[in-house]
Design a protein around this motif. Structure first.
Motif, PDB file in Angstrom:
ATOM      1  N   UNK A 448      23.498  25.498 -31.979  1.00  0.00           N
ATOM      2  CA  UNK A 448      24.920  25.619 -31.683  1.00  0.00           C
ATOM      3  C   UNK A 448      25.621  24.288 -31.824  1.00  0.00           C
ATOM      4  N   UNK A 449      26.940  24.341 -31.832  1.00  0.00           N
ATOM      5  CA  UNK A 449      27.693  23.098 -31.939  1.00  0.00           C
ATOM      6  C   UNK A 449      29.182  23.358 -31.997  1.00  0.00           C
ATOM      7  N   UNK A 450      29.932  22.273 -32.169  1.00  0.00           N
ATOM      8  CA  UNK A 450      31.388  22.332 -32.174  1.00  0.00           C
ATOM      9  C   UNK A 450      31.941  21.532 -33.344  1.00  0.00           C
ATOM     10  N   UNK A 451      33.031  21.995 -33.891  1.00  0.00           N
ATOM     11  CA  UNK A 451      33.724  21.223 -34.922  1.00  0.00           C
ATOM     12  C   UNK A 451      35.151  21.729 -35.036  1.00  0.00           C
ATOM     13  N   UNK A 452      35.969  20.976 -35.739  1.00  0.00           N
ATOM     14  CA  UNK A 452      37.329  21.394 -36.071  1.00  0.00           C
ATOM     15  C   UNK A 452      37.571  21.057 -37.532  1.00  0.00           C
ATOM     16  N   UNK A 453      38.475  21.782 -38.162  1.00  0.00           N
ATOM     17  CA  UNK A 453      38.658  21.631 -39.598  1.00  0.00           C
ATOM     18  C   UNK A 453      40.085  22.030 -39.951  1.00  0.00           C
ATOM     19  N   UNK A 454      40.627  21.379 -40.978  1.00  0.00           N
ATOM     20  CA  UNK A 454      41.949  21.720 -41.499  1.00  0.00           C
ATOM     21  C   UNK A 454      41.851  21.992 -42.993  1.00  0.00           C
ATOM     22  N   UNK A 455      42.669  22.910 -43.476  1.00  0.00           N
ATOM     23  CA  UNK A 455      42.770  23.175 -44.908  1.00  0.00           C
ATOM     24  C   UNK A 455      44.236  23.119 -45.290  1.00  0.00           C
ATOM     25  N   UNK A 456      44.545  22.237 -46.228  1.00  0.00           N
ATOM     26  CA  UNK A 456      45.935  22.014 -46.619  1.00  0.00           C
ATOM     27  C   UNK A 456      46.208  22.545 -48.018  1.00  0.00           C
ATOM     28  N   UNK A 457      47.299  23.273 -48.150  1.00  0.00           N
ATOM     29  CA  UNK A 457      47.851  23.662 -49.443  1.00  0.00           C
ATOM     30  C   UNK A 457      49.028  22.738 -49.712  1.00  0.00           C
ATOM     31  N   UNK A 458      48.973  21.966 -50.789  1.00  0.00           N
ATOM     32  CA  UNK A 458      49.966  20.927 -51.031  1.00  0.00           C
ATOM     33  C   UNK A 458      50.913  21.306 -52.170  1.00  0.00           C
ATOM     34  N   UNK A 531      44.112  31.000 -41.820  1.00  0.00           N
ATOM     35  CA  UNK A 531      45.349  30.526 -41.202  1.00  0.00           C
ATOM     36  C   UNK A 531      46.313  30.010 -42.266  1.00  0.00           C
ATOM     37  N   UNK A 532      45.796  29.234 -43.219  1.00  0.00           N
ATOM     38  CA  UNK A 532      46.641  28.712 -44.298  1.00  0.00           C
ATOM     39  C   UNK A 532      47.184  29.847 -45.157  1.00  0.00           C
ATOM     40  N   UNK A 533      46.341  30.821 -45.461  1.00  0.00           N
ATOM     41  CA  UNK A 533      46.783  31.949 -46.281  1.00  0.00           C
ATOM     42  C   UNK A 533      47.897  32.730 -45.588  1.00  0.00           C
ATOM     43  N   UNK A 534      47.713  33.002 -44.286  1.00  0.00           N
ATOM     44  CA  UNK A 534      48.726  33.764 -43.558  1.00  0.00           C
ATOM     45  C   UNK A 534      50.054  33.013 -43.501  1.00  0.00           C
ATOM     46  N   UNK A 535      50.000  31.705 -43.332  1.00  0.00           N
ATOM     47  CA  UNK A 535      51.231  30.911 -43.303  1.00  0.00           C
ATOM     48  C   UNK A 535      51.918  30.923 -44.671  1.00  0.00           C
ATOM     49  N   UNK A 536      51.118  30.878 -45.727  1.00  0.00           N
ATOM     50  CA  UNK A 536      51.682  30.919 -47.075  1.00  0.00           C
ATOM     51  C   UNK A 536      52.328  32.281 -47.354  1.00  0.00           C
ATOM     52  N   UNK A 537      51.655  33.354 -46.961  1.00  0.00           N
ATOM     53  CA  UNK A 537      52.211  34.684 -47.181  1.00  0.00           C
ATOM     54  C   UNK A 537      53.498  34.882 -46.376  1.00  0.00           C
ATOM     55  N   UNK A 538      53.518  34.336 -45.177  1.00  0.00           N
ATOM     56  CA  UNK A 538      54.733  34.440 -44.363  1.00  0.00           C
ATOM     57  C   UNK A 538      55.891  33.695 -45.022  1.00  0.00           C
ATOM     58  N   UNK A 539      55.586  32.530 -45.613  1.00  0.00           N
ATOM     59  CA  UNK A 539      56.614  31.770 -46.313  1.00  0.00           C
ATOM     60  C   UNK A 539      57.114  32.552 -47.530  1.00  0.00           C
ATOM     61  N   UNK A 540      56.186  33.168 -48.257  1.00  0.00           N
ATOM     62  CA  UNK A 540      56.566  33.956 -49.430  1.00  0.00           C
ATOM     63  C   UNK A 540      57.439  35.139 -49.034  1.00  0.00           C
ATOM     64  N   UNK A 541      57.116  35.781 -47.939  1.00  0.00           N
ATOM     65  CA  UNK A 541      57.918  36.908 -47.460  1.00  0.00           C
ATOM     66  C   UNK A 541      59.342  36.454 -47.154  1.00  0.00           C
ATOM     67  N   UNK A 542      59.446  35.271 -46.573  1.00  0.00           N
ATOM     68  CA  UNK A 542      60.763  34.749 -46.192  1.00  0.00           C
ATOM     69  C   UNK A 542      61.585  34.357 -47.420  1.00  0.00           C
ATOM     70  N   UNK A 543      60.952  33.676 -48.378  1.00  0.00           N
ATOM     71  CA  UNK A 543      61.688  33.147 -49.517  1.00  0.00           C
ATOM     72  C   UNK A 543      61.851  34.149 -50.653  1.00  0.00           C
TER      73      UNK A 543
END
Length: 732
Positions: A448-458, A531-543
């Motif tokens: 077992x263990x712990x970590x954190x990670x970010x994925x950026x779409x630029x 998380x990144x995909x959902x944020x991108x899709x939400x942006x696409x829905x808005x724009x």
């Protein structure tokens, strides 16, 4: 389930930089004004330091700083269990312990200054035998053991056996009374070195803001930061561990070694300080796999049913115990094996001696325990007249069973894995004269263990995974890219890895090790990508006014199938002038609900005149969850098997009266291509696993059953039972 990228054999992310020389290792980092440090080591196994004279060394050409135990009084460090002296304080505990350190303008000047230091010793009684060291009346290596931070439990009086774990089930005395046949044996295993190509090294600089900048090939950078902060009572935020490539690990690069010395010399000199261990120092004062002695006793019915199993294990910790994460080495308890018994007692002691310290090595404790258990199981089977494979099958764990140490797993595939190995190896096929086949098994759940990670779409179209994990060679970065590509519907080559220093990473990151990389990191990568995909899709829905549920993501494009329209996602990000970042935190440090079984069959030919053993072939079967990258998965299996062959037949770090007798690769042999027979792998697929893709660990499972499988095959070939490793022609 079918995936587009996950499950495909894609090239290793770190391959190109390593083969072209672009990878930046610790030894490649050289700051302006860097000093070189060396340490003076003890010639005695146990001695009181009467006097150290450093006056001549301090005046030596180029010398910028000299340290002795008086400069580090009261400072102890380690991986949570803190018993290691930065430099020997008042007495030395093993041959090769660091007594003094010098920093100088050049390496040659540092070595010359060391020769000018005079140390006067008074030798003390020493103890080198691990069983003797555990007894009352043995010379005490650490009289102050009860004062050490991280000690699992306090003792009524000082003892060399600083870890004493006992696991019981039923009433073992009653179990043996019910047995028709009782078999007892003692097994011994030696120290073996990790043999990574890059020796331990580090660079420490205290910058203009008085922050401690560190470069070290440590696979647990946040752990290194925490260890240094605890040892020197420094706020963690004053320490930064900078990312570098790791030149081989195999478990051995998770603890501080010379970093504390370099820090103190940097503090004293005001200059960056670098230290690189010679390989001679690695052998005499590194932290190899523990030597050990294991006594096993098993009671069975005449029909082969195991009713009682007892194991008493002693692991030789050497002079210090802090080179592993915590004092306990749980893996040796695998001497309980994969088997059922109503009555059991498993006792494990980790014991101080005046030998060099023991540390971490792939599947720590398990190759020792599994060699004893699986050799012993064969002896028991033969005693009751059963085929060893049939005996195993009769007594193997089944669904609902607990291990003999009380662990519980679901979806147990022990019998299926054994059957697959036997079939693939042709276990029952006719054999020639003096040819034998031996089988052995093991199991291991992912740590077992712990970590954190970010994925950026630029907005420039790039995709970047930001992680605090340092790649130590197991392909973790490759797996992260595959998961990101799977979720985002892109080519994994499009995803870049940004390795964070310990400022930018998270303080609770566990690092790599314990077969936890895929278990912990895959969940984080999946969550961050989603998380990144959902944020991108939400942006696409808005724009774009496309309903989010109707949008698909494919490579560089957002696609709306109903209207047959498509839009580059980087152009959307350019319109809003920002990147999109998905984030994830994984805290998965509990007991794994699943484990992975391994079954191996070795075939050997033995020359009865010379005792020479030829390993003709080795078959290994593994029950697996989802396989993220088949070529990487197979590489882990083959690598573990090769190290297991070394453990069984070749490798041995001889220590006589505390002195390491082999200190170079000319004499310390590891397997080469001529030692490796044809290797065959068969996979037993399972729908169970951990994380979003249902994975199981593979990094450590393949090593442990190899040595006992070979030992069992030798007895099958010529009737000789070898109970101490390595198995040499002379012993046969």
């Amino acid at each position: 389930m079918s995936y587009q990228v996950v499950g495909q054999s894609i090239p290793r992310t770190d391959n190109t930089a390593k083969v072209t020389g672009d990878a930046r290792y610790t030894s490649d980092v050289l700051l302006p004004g860097t000093l070189w440090a060396k340490t003076l080591r003890s010639p005695h196994a146990h001695a009181r330091i009467l006097r150290i004279d450093t006056a001549r060394a301090e005046k030596a050409p180029g010398a910028r700083g000299v340290l002795t135990g008086n400069d580090v009084r009261g400072i102890l460090y380690g991986r949570r269990y803190r018993d290691i002296s930065v430099l020997a304080q008042d007495k030395v505990r093993f041959i090769g312990e660091r007594v003094a350190a010098v920093a100088a303008d050049t390496l040659e000047q540092a070595e010359a200054a060391l020769d000018l230091i005079e140390v006067h010793y008074e030798e003390l009684p020493a103890v080198f035998d691990v069983v003797a060291a555990a007894q009352d009346g043995a010379p005490l290596i650490h009289p102050d053991v009860n004062s050490y931070k991280g000690l699992p439990k306090q003792f009524d009086k000082p003892t060399n056996a600083f870890v004493q774990d006992v696991f019981t089930r039923g009433d073992v005395a009653s179990g043996f009374a019910q047995a028709d046949v009782i078999v007892e044996n003692t097994y011994t295993v030696p120290r073996v070195h990790q043999a990574f190509l890059e020796p331990h090294c580090c660079l420490v600089w205290i910058d203009e803001q008085e922050r401690i900048q560190m470069w070290s090939p440590c696979k647990a950078p946040q752990g290194l930061k925490s260890s240094m902060a605890a040892a020197f009572d420094i706020p963690k935020e004053k320490i930064r561990v900078n990312p570098v490539a790791i030149g081989g690990d195999f478990g051995g690069k998770g603890a501080p070694i010379d970093e504390p010395i370099c820090y103190l010399l940097a503090l004293r000199s005001g200059r960056p300080v670098k230290m690189v261990m010679e390989y001679r120092e690695e052998f005499i004062a590194g932290a190899p796999r523990h030597a050990g002695v294991m006594r096993l006793k098993t009671g069975v019915k005449r029909d082969g049913t195991m009713v009682a199993h007892e194991m008493e294990a002693y692991l030789d910790a050497g002079a210090y115990g802090g080179f592993r994460p915590g004092a306990v080495i749980g893996g040796v308890a695998h001497a309980g094996g994969c088997y059922r018994a109503a009555h059991a007692r498993i006792s494990v002691a980790r014991v101080y001696t005046n030998n060099l310290p023991g540390g971490q090595f792939r599947a720590p404790g398990e190759p020792q325990g599994v060699f004893a258990a699986e050799s012993h199981i064969d002896c028991v089977a033969r005693k009751v007249g059963m085929d060893p494979a049939a005996f195993r099958s009769k007594n193997l764990m089944q669904e609902g069973d607990e291990t003999l140490t009380g662990s519980h797993y679901k979806d147990i595939k022990a019998k299926e894995t054994l059957a697959a190995a036997l079939k693939a190896a042709g276990y029952d096929a006719p054999k020639g004269k003096n040819v034998g086949r031996g089988v052995a098994m093991g199991y291991r759940g992912p740590g077992g263990g712990n970590t954190a990670l970010q994925l950026s779409l630029n907005s420039d179209g790039s995709i970047v995974i930001h992680t605090g994990l340092f790649e130590q060679g197991t392909g973790t970065y490759t797996t992260l890219r595959q998961i990101g590509a799977e979720v985002l519907g892109c080519d994994p080559e499009k995803i870049h890895i940004d390795t964070l220093d310990t400022d930018l990473g998270v303080s609770f990151d566990s690092g790599i090790g314990g077969s936890r990389g895929t278990r912990v990191a895959s969940g984080a990568a999946y969550t961050a990508a989603c998380d990144a995909r959902e944020k991108l899709l939400a942006l696409a829905e808005k724009l774009l006014s496309w309903p989010k549920a109707e949008i698909t993501l494919a490579g560089d494009f957002l696609i709306h199938p109903k209207s047959k329209k498509r839009q580059r996602w980087d152009e959307l990000l350019t319109r809003v002038g920002r990147a999109i970042t998905g984030e994830a935190v994984t805290r998965d440090d509990g007991h794994s609900p699943v484990t992975a079984f391994a079954a191996q069959v070795a075939e050997v030919a033995v020359d009865p005149a010379t005792g020479a053993v030829t390993l003709r072939k080795l078959t290994t079967a593994h029950d697996t969850g989802a396989i993220m990258n088949p070529v990487g998965h197979q590489g882990q299996i083959d690598g573990g098997v090769v190290q297991g062959v070394g453990y069984g037949l070749i490798e041995y770090l001889p220590v006589q009266d505390g002195k390491v007798e082999v200190a170079n690769f000319g004499e310390y042999k590891i397997p080469n291509i001529q030692d490796i027979p044809p290797l065959k792998t068969v996979l037993v697929e399972s729908a169970s696993g951990v994380g979003p893709y249902k994975v199981k660990g593979i990094g450590e499972n393949p090593i442990s059953p190899v040595a006992p499988a070979i030992a069992n095959a030798i007895e099958d070939a010529v009737g000789v039972r070898i109970r101490d490793l390595p198995i040499t022609a002379e012993k046969v």
